[in-house]
Design a protein around this motif. Structure first.
Motif, PDB file in Angstrom:
ATOM      1  N   ASN A  30       0.759  -1.154  -0.001  1.00 15.55           N
ATOM      2  CA  ASN A  30       0.097  -0.077   0.221  1.00 15.55           C
ATOM      3  C   ASN A  30       0.813   1.238  -0.044  1.00 15.55           C
ATOM      4  OD1 ASN A  30      -2.138   1.742   0.128  1.00 15.55           O
ATOM      5  ND2 ASN A  30      -2.464   1.569   2.445  1.00 15.55           N
ATOM      6  N   TYR A  31       1.107   1.971  -1.160  1.00 18.84           N
ATOM      7  CA  TYR A  31       1.992   3.027  -1.440  1.00 18.84           C
ATOM      8  C   TYR A  31       1.086   4.220  -1.454  1.00 18.84           C
ATOM      9  CZ  TYR A  31       1.458   1.032  -6.121  1.00 18.84           C
ATOM     10  OH  TYR A  31       0.926   0.780  -7.182  1.00 18.84           O
ATOM     11  N   ARG A  79      -1.804   4.957  -9.405  1.00 19.65           N
ATOM     12  CA  ARG A  79      -2.113   3.900  -8.108  1.00 19.65           C
ATOM     13  C   ARG A  79      -3.025   2.837  -8.325  1.00 19.65           C
ATOM     14  NH1 ARG A  79      -2.633   0.759  -5.023  1.00 19.65           N
ATOM     15  NH2 ARG A  79      -2.494   0.750  -2.603  1.00 19.65           N
ATOM     16  N   GLY A 115      -6.938   6.422  -1.529  1.00 24.16           N
ATOM     17  CA  GLY A 115      -7.949   5.562  -0.754  1.00 24.16           C
ATOM     18  C   GLY A 115      -9.355   6.285  -0.417  1.00 24.16           C
ATOM     19  N   ARG A 136       0.053   6.514   0.045  1.00 21.60           N
ATOM     20  CA  ARG A 136      -1.056   6.683   0.914  1.00 21.60           C
ATOM     21  C   ARG A 136      -1.542   8.211   1.040  1.00 21.60           C
ATOM     22  NH1 ARG A 136       2.682   3.458   3.258  1.00 21.60           N
ATOM     23  NH2 ARG A 136       2.082   1.168   3.725  1.00 21.60           N
ATOM     24  N   GLN A 137      -0.691   9.061   0.935  1.00 21.64           N
ATOM     25  CA  GLN A 137      -1.057  10.616   0.993  1.00 21.64           C
ATOM     26  C   GLN A 137      -1.638  11.101  -0.125  1.00 21.64           C
ATOM     27  OE1 GLN A 137      -0.862  11.751   4.141  1.00 21.64           O
ATOM     28  NE2 GLN A 137      -0.168   9.743   4.680  1.00 21.64           N
TER      29      GLN A 137
END
Length: 338
Positions: free
Chosen positions: A3-4, A124, A11, A6-7
């Motif tokens: 899970n890269y 992503r 998500g 994230r910022q």
């Protein structure tokens, strides 16, 4: 499974049944929390009221009176930009559709930083959790400018341009920044963190640091990874499979189509195609040539079906590589868009 990034906001988005992305209220709220819009101690009552109202209802209409109540000129301009960006995001049912629409018409009218964020989010999604570290690092090239240096021993190294500028002389960064700014330092004398197959797992602890260098020399795994990323990018948006491979030169008497992956490469390919002379220094800035083949030639324009499409990327005079992944979506010779 990783899970890269994230910022980046990935998500916060929803997904359709056919695997495309949908903008949510949570994602719109995350944009409101960016430094350009988040209230500060000096924010006036009108700005605070507008910010709170949009956090409660991020799709609500904003009246001219509400905007006029924001006394700070810069803050008012930032809200105007955000509202235009929101309009672009919500204009199509999916984020993919909105992204494509950004580049049509009279040109992009939202800040590059926001376009780059969308590109990162879409990459992503397209790469997924099973992508290799080299594919993910190569994908950074599609939304972050790279600083390219050709070293004395012929190695072509790419580092994140913003990171190089920020850490060029900072303690603890080794000599990578200064080396890449000056160019020409032999690799053996520079303390580089170069990402390759042997140390690929290092990427996952630094995926948002953007401080790993890759080699763009022919035969290096980063270029192979980039080919894979570009092919998946095309398949996701256009619904057609392609194979992309590295080429040494265009030795093709029936050269019929090309796409530059950046402004520099586009100009050189256009000149070469038209038979114009290209100055040696411009040719020296060409970094890589690719050959794209469609899995199904029938999706191409009938008059050129089955012929290869040549791609290229090049750095500018300052050694910067600024890829435009939208070029692959808008300029391929398709009979029709999916």
């Amino acid at each position: 499974m990783h899970n890269y990034w994230r910022q980046c906001g990935y998500g916060l988005l929803d997904k359709t049944a056919d695997g495309h992305l949908v903008v949510t209220d949570a994602f719109l709220r995350s944009l409101l929390e960016r430094p350009e819009l988040a209230p500060v101690a000096e924010s006036c009552a009108g700005e605070l009221a507008l910010h709170h109202a949009l956090l409660d209802h991020p799709r609500a209409e904003v009246t001219p009176q509400q905007l006029a109540a924001v006394s700070d000129e810069d803050a008012r301009a930032n809200y105007t930009i955000w509202l235009r960006f929101r309009q672009r995001l919500l204009a199509q049912p999916t984020l993919e559709g909105s992204y494509m629409q950004l580049f049509r018409g009279e040109g992009v009218d939202v800040p590059p930083l926001l376009v780059q964020q969308l590109t990162q989010i879409l990459l992503r999604h397209i790469l997924g959790a099973e992508a290799s570290a080299l594919q993910v690092r190569a994908a950074e090239m599609l939304f972050r400018t790279q600083k390219v240096s050709v070293l004395e021993d012929g190695q072509v190294m790419a580092a994140d341009d913003e990171t190089v500028e920020r850490h060029a002389v900072a303690a603890g960064f080794g000599t990578i920044g200064e080396m890449l700014k000056q160019g020409g330092a032999p690799l053996r004398t520079a303390e580089l963190d170069v990402l390759g197959e042997a140390n690929a797992d290092a990427y996952w602890q630094r995926d948002e640091s953007h401080d790993l260098v890759i080699s763009l020399n022919h035969g290096q795994p980063a270029l192979v990874a980039l080919c894979s990323v570009l092919a998946r990018w095309v398949r996701h948006f256009l619904g057609t499979g392609v194979a992309i491979a590295i080429e040494r030169e265009i030795d093709d008497e029936q050269w019929v189509w090309h796409v530059g992956l950046d402004a520099q490469a586009s100009a050189v390919l256009n000149d070469l195609y038209q038979g114009n002379d290209v100055a040696p220094e411009r040719m020296e800035r060409m970094l890589c040539l690719f050959r794209l083949q469609f899995d199904e030639p029938s999706v191409m324009r009938p008059e050129i079906a089955g012929r290869p499409v040549y791609l290229a990327m090049a750095m500018d005079a300052g050694g910067r590589l600024k890829l435009k992944p939208q070029n692959l979506l808008l300029n391929l010779p398709l009979a029709r868009l999916s």
